[in-house]
Design a protein around this motif. Structure first.
Motif, short mmCIF file in Angstrom:
data_model
loop_
_atom_site.label_atom_id
_atom_site.label_comp_id
_atom_site.label_asym_id
_atom_site.label_seq_id
_atom_site.Cartn_x
_atom_site.Cartn_y
_atom_site.Cartn_z
N ILE A 1 0.91 -0.59 0.08
CA ILE A 1 -0.16 0.05 0.05
C ILE A 1 1.09 1.26 0.01
CG2 ILE A 1 -1.78 -1.25 1.02
CD1 ILE A 1 -0.81 0.11 3.59
N SER A 2 2.39 0.90 -0.12
CA SER A 2 2.63 1.87 0.39
C SER A 2 3.28 2.42 -1.22
CB SER A 2 4.43 1.56 0.71
OG SER A 2 5.40 2.79 0.91
N LYS A 3 3.33 3.46 -2.83
CA LYS A 3 2.78 3.85 -3.44
C LYS A 3 4.82 4.26 -3.23
CE LYS A 3 -0.86 5.96 -4.17
NZ LYS A 3 -1.73 7.50 -5.16
N GLU A 4 5.65 5.13 -2.90
CA GLU A 4 6.97 4.83 -2.64
C GLU A 4 7.80 3.77 -2.32
OE1 GLU A 4 10.14 7.35 -3.01
OE2 GLU A 4 8.44 7.86 -2.92
N GLN A 5 7.38 2.30 -1.80
CA GLN A 5 7.83 1.42 -1.83
C GLN A 5 8.29 0.52 -3.42
OE1 GLN A 5 10.29 -0.58 -0.36
NE2 GLN A 5 9.09 -1.44 0.51
#
Length: 206
Positions: free
Chosen positions: A116-120
């Motif tokens: 759910i982490s876009k940066e990840q």
């Protein structure tokens, strides 16, 4: 920790349902921080899934990990740290292996990471590109398919359970296809009408 771990009040906790992953983590943590500081316990999730919990009581480790940007947040705030991004190829593939073991799935011709982490997802896609592996991101999923998935399996040291899953499916497909074709051809030949068989024989004589 980027996938199935978090920073507790006095240490670090890690959970896993795969015995191989848990044994590997327990061994590594015990060697680094001493067996007396690492405790493994069995748990059952609300959904009835049996998992193991590894807790390492170490304020030094907790403070160190908390100081690394990308490791201190919850699931939505976690991402691949700059410290790892600047590392060697071995460091990058080791991080990817742990991340995909925790939050990924693998099958023949396809590897997927859920986050759910876009940066990840953005940073993982960047690292894969550095390794020559093409991927696509759609909403909360990163997908690697086809020949790129094969390259991923060769480059990233996934746990044996996930790796064997891709190999077993490949073997099933290679064993299944010839047998299926043979049975289909046999069925077609047996269902061919006498008139068509007669025309085929006449054509062969000509």
């Amino acid at each position: 920790l980027a996938g199935d771990g978090y920073l507790g009040k006095y240490g670090v906790e890690f959970v896993a349902s795969d015995p191989e992953v848990m044994n590997r983590m327990t061994r590594a943590w015990a060697e680094s921080f001493g067996k007396g500081n690492c405790v493994v316990s069995d748990k059952v999730t609300p959904k009835g899934v049996a998992i193991q919990r590894l807790y390492c009581r170490s304020s030094e480790l907790r403070l160190f990990l908390k100081s690394i940007r990308g490791m201190e947040g919850g699931s939505k705030g976690k991402y691949l740290p700059d410290l790892i991004l600047r590392g060697s190829k071995r460091t990058l593939t080791a991080y990817l292996a742990g991340l995909f073991d925790a939050d990924g799935t693998a099958s023949a011709g396809k590897v997927r990471l859920d986050s759910i982490s876009k940066e990840q997802l953005k940073r993982v896609q960047l690292v894969l590109k550095m390794l020559g592996i093409k991927s696509s991101v759609r909403k909360k999923h990163l997908n690697v398919t086809g020949s790129n998935a094969d390259l991923f399996i060769r480059e990233v040291p996934l746990c044996e359970a996930k790796r064997s899953r891709t190999q077993s499916i490949d073997r099933m497909q290679s064993d299944y296809t010839p047998n299926f074709l043979q049975q289909r051809l046999l069925a077609d030949s047996e269902s061919t009408s006498p008139r068509i068989k007669k025309r085929t024989l006449e054509a062969k004589r000509l």
